[in-house]
Enzyme design. Structure first.
Site, mmCIF file in Angstrom:
data_model
loop_
_atom_site.group_PDB
_atom_site.id
_atom_site.type_symbol
_atom_site.label_atom_id
_atom_site.label_comp_id
_atom_site.label_asym_id
_atom_site.label_seq_id
_atom_site.Cartn_x
_atom_site.Cartn_y
_atom_site.Cartn_z
ATOM 1 N N GLU A 248 0.867 -1.189 0.000
ATOM 2 C CA GLU A 248 0.000 0.000 0.000
ATOM 3 C C GLU A 248 0.896 1.228 0.000
ATOM 4 O OE1 GLU A 248 -3.346 0.180 -0.071
ATOM 5 O OE2 GLU A 248 -3.744 -1.966 0.024
ATOM 6 N N CYS B 93 -1.904 9.474 2.213
ATOM 7 C CA CYS B 93 -1.620 8.881 0.909
ATOM 8 C C CYS B 93 -2.732 9.148 -0.100
ATOM 9 C CB CYS B 93 -1.425 7.385 1.074
ATOM 10 S SG CYS B 93 -2.777 6.616 1.961
HETATM 11 P P1 NAD Z 1 8.260 4.223 5.021
HETATM 12 O O1 NAD Z 1 8.295 3.363 3.813
HETATM 13 O O2 NAD Z 1 9.419 5.035 5.357
HETATM 14 O O3 NAD Z 1 7.952 3.330 6.328
HETATM 15 C C1 NAD Z 1 6.879 2.425 6.397
HETATM 16 C C2 NAD Z 1 7.241 1.280 7.321
HETATM 17 O O4 NAD Z 1 8.373 0.615 6.777
HETATM 18 C C3 NAD Z 1 7.619 1.695 8.735
HETATM 19 O O5 NAD Z 1 7.027 0.784 9.647
HETATM 20 C C4 NAD Z 1 9.126 1.567 8.754
HETATM 21 O O6 NAD Z 1 9.656 1.222 10.012
HETATM 22 C C5 NAD Z 1 9.360 0.445 7.773
HETATM 23 N N1 NAD Z 1 10.692 0.525 7.157
HETATM 24 C C6 NAD Z 1 11.489 1.609 7.007
HETATM 25 N N2 NAD Z 1 12.652 1.270 6.407
HETATM 26 C C7 NAD Z 1 12.571 -0.053 6.161
HETATM 27 C C8 NAD Z 1 13.461 -1.000 5.571
HETATM 28 N N3 NAD Z 1 14.646 -0.640 5.112
HETATM 29 N N4 NAD Z 1 13.047 -2.273 5.485
HETATM 30 C C9 NAD Z 1 11.833 -2.634 5.934
HETATM 31 N N5 NAD Z 1 10.956 -1.796 6.515
HETATM 32 C C10 NAD Z 1 11.328 -0.530 6.641
HETATM 33 O O7 NAD Z 1 6.945 5.107 4.827
HETATM 34 P P2 NAD Z 1 6.276 6.142 5.815
HETATM 35 O O8 NAD Z 1 7.138 7.342 5.939
HETATM 36 O O9 NAD Z 1 5.845 5.449 7.063
HETATM 37 O O10 NAD Z 1 4.945 6.497 5.034
HETATM 38 C C11 NAD Z 1 4.901 7.391 3.984
HETATM 39 C C12 NAD Z 1 4.564 6.695 2.695
HETATM 40 O O11 NAD Z 1 3.571 5.729 2.899
HETATM 41 C C13 NAD Z 1 3.987 7.655 1.682
HETATM 42 O O12 NAD Z 1 4.489 7.343 0.412
HETATM 43 C C14 NAD Z 1 2.497 7.372 1.748
HETATM 44 O O13 NAD Z 1 1.807 7.714 0.579
HETATM 45 C C15 NAD Z 1 2.484 5.921 2.010
HETATM 46 N N6 NAD Z 1 1.240 5.531 2.665
HETATM 47 C C16 NAD Z 1 0.374 4.752 1.987
HETATM 48 C C17 NAD Z 1 -0.831 4.399 2.581
HETATM 49 C C18 NAD Z 1 -1.838 3.534 1.884
HETATM 50 O O14 NAD Z 1 -2.745 3.057 2.554
HETATM 51 N N7 NAD Z 1 -1.744 3.311 0.589
HETATM 52 C C19 NAD Z 1 -1.129 4.849 3.859
HETATM 53 C C20 NAD Z 1 -0.203 5.640 4.510
HETATM 54 C C21 NAD Z 1 0.990 5.976 3.903
#
Ligand code: NAD
Length: 483
Positions: free
Chosen positions: A213, A251
């Site tokens: 997502e 998002c």
């Molecule tokens: P992110 O990808 O930085 O982090 C998301 C999750 O991934 C966190 O739990 C984090 O700890 C984990 N993570 C970080 N680095 C990682 C790695 N190297 N390996 C594995 N896991 C890792 O994203 P964010 O800053 O939490 O969220 C922002 C993004 O998420 C935006 O692009 C937004 O559009 C998207 N988003 C999408 C939805 C949806 O429902 N489609 C909802 C909310 C946010």
């Protein structure tokens, strides 16, 4: 190394629990769903508190987008899970007579849910509801960027839900990476496309199915609307969905607006009026504006308007309070199309207005970027609506409204292309965490000899006729196998 052994221990326990079969029972699934509802009822104020702590979310916004959403979702799953998990009979083509067949949804096993920080309660709990309804055991890793919510979930979930089947493991990217080294039966990830690629790469090693997502640049097309009140409603909905939804950190929020030249200025004036109406004279001091999650995101956003060409395009707002991590609603008119502002997901309170000669050009404009999570279009032109549907691709489309499609459990929620893969919400969540197992019940009689070698022309003709169902019926009649 220690964290690693903790993860492995948790996994062993979760696998044993799954193997015991208890999570497959309807009664277990229902008990967990009831426990989620109870958890919410008993702790609503605490949930509001952690969301205020992490994001400065007003409790009403927190209820609308998180607490209420999860409560609805759990209630819906509780009411429907028995129906969802029931085996389905399929009408088999005559070719397979007299066999009967259907589909049995089975849980994947032990699944991993990694969530994001902007809706830290609902983006953790809603997939969890899907995973539980489908009968899986689960590890949930909330986002470290919403630490109050993460530690609340880690503390409260074991008090309400079965701790042998559902575990919350807290931590940042290091913990997530360690988790990804394990073999899972399904991974459900909410976050950026950058990390989505890491998740998918790790999943590929074990051929683990993933749901991703992500986000993207969701456009709102604002056509000329003849009735002034409709224009007002459209602008109010855009303003509400941009700044009243985690202050742009969503998002599915509106990333930018596309309008025709001739209405751009009146739209901006209306927007300013609506911002004042909704957030007051000084939105920064309003308790209805969420704050930016942390200093590093604040800095990321500040950098977006550091580009002098972008700064020059600001027509409203732009002021920032670094201490309180608040950025006020900010409107930009035609920021350069090669700027970061127009090429990265903004995920914050900046709203570019892009002017085009003709609103139909918006289709080409949207198609020049990655497929977004949602496209919004305010228009009464039915031909234009059809054109948007057939000539663009996005996770969802909403006409004359914004974001509400996300709240509707009857519709699938998810992205396409860069904005993600897979979908959830309502029954779709159950499906996302289930494998649909095809089952066929054959009979020993009749034995159709032409299906076996040695081959000859008669058998070829027989199979040819059998594959054409109308002849197959005749064949069965002739053979006296069907009345
Ligand atoms: P992110 O990808 O930085 O982090 C998301 C999750 O991934 C966190 O739990 C984090 O700890 C984990 N993570 C970080 N680095 C990682 C790695 N190297 N390996 C594995 N896991 C890792 O994203 P964010 O800053 O939490 O969220 C922002 C993004 O998420 C935006 O692009 C937004 O559009 C998207 N988003 C999408 C939805 C949806 O429902 N489609 C909802 C909310 C946010």
């Amino acid at each position: 190394m220690e964290a690693m052994s903790g993860i492995e221990e948790s996994l062993v326990e979760l696998r044993q629990t799954f193997k015991s079969g208890k999570t497959r029972d309807l009664s277990w699934r229902k008990a967990q769903l009831r426990a989620i509802i109870e958890l919410i009822h008993d702790n609503e104020e605490k949930i509001f508190g952690v969301l205020r702590q992490d994001l400065g979310k007003h409790s009403t916004e927190a209820y609308r987008d998180e607490v209420g959403v999860v409560e609805r979702s759990a209630n819906n799953a509780l009411n429907c899970v028995e129906k969802w998990m029931a085996p389905k009979k399929n009408n088999l083509p005559l070719l397979f007579f007299p066999a009967k067949g259907g589909v049995i949804p089975e849980p994947f096993g032990t699944v991993l849910i990694i969530s994001s920080w902007n809706f830290p309660f609902s983006l953790s709990m809603d997939p969890l509801i899907g995973a539980i309804s489908a009968g899986n055991t689960v590890v949930l890793k909330p986002s470290e960027l919403a630490p109050a919510c993460s530690s609340f979930l880690a503390h409260i979930i074991p008090l309400y839900l079965d701790p042998k089947a559902i575990k919350v493991l807290e931590g940042g990217s290091e913990v997530a990476e360690q988790l990804l080294q394990q073999k899972w039966d399904k991974i459900f990830f909410t976050g950026s496309a950058r990390v989505g690629r890491i998740v998918m790469t790790a999943a590929a090693k074990h051929l683990t199915p993933v749901t991703l997502e992500h986000g993207g640049k969701c456009p709102a097309i604002l056509d000329k609307l003849s009735a002034p009140w409709e224009k007002k409603v459209a602008v109010k909905r855009i303003v509400g969905a941009k700044w009243g939804l985690c202050n742009g950190q969503a998002c599915i929020g509106v990333d930018y607006v596309v309008v025709e030249h001739e209405i751009a200025h009146s739209v901006i004036e209306l927007m300013k009026k609506m911002i004042k109406e909704i957030f007051g004279e000084s939105p920064k001091d309003s308790n209805c504006l969420s704050r930016i999650i942390n200093k590093s995101h604040f800095e990321r956003l500040r950098n977006l308007i550091k580009d002098p060409r972008v700064a020059a395009s600001i027509v409203h707002g732009g002021s920032m309070d670094e201490e309180k991590l608040i950025i006020e609603p900010t409107i930009l008119l035609d920021p350069p199309l090669d700027s970061k502002m127009m090429n990265e997901e903004i995920f914050g309170p900046f709203l570019p207005i892009i002017r085009l000669q003709n609103i139909q050009e918006s289709i080409e404009f949207i198609n020049s970027k990655s497929k977004p999570l949602a496209i919004y279009a305010f228009t009464k032109d039915e031909a234009f609506k059809k054109q948007i549907l057939s000539e663009t691709s996005s996770g969802s489309v909403a006409f004359n409204d914004v974001v509400v499609q996300f709240l509707c459990e009857a519709l699938p929620f998810g992205g396409v292309g860069q904005s993600g893969m897979g979908r959830y919400h309502g029954k779709y969540s159950f499906d996302t965490f289930s494998h649909e197992k095809a089952v066929m019940h054959g009979r020993f009689f009749p034995e159709i000899e032409p299906r076996y070698p040695p081959w000859n022309n008669f058998k070829l003709v027989f199979i040819r006729l059998a594959y054409m169902s109308q002849y197959f019926k005749l064949l069965l009649l002739l053979l006296g196998l069907k009345k």
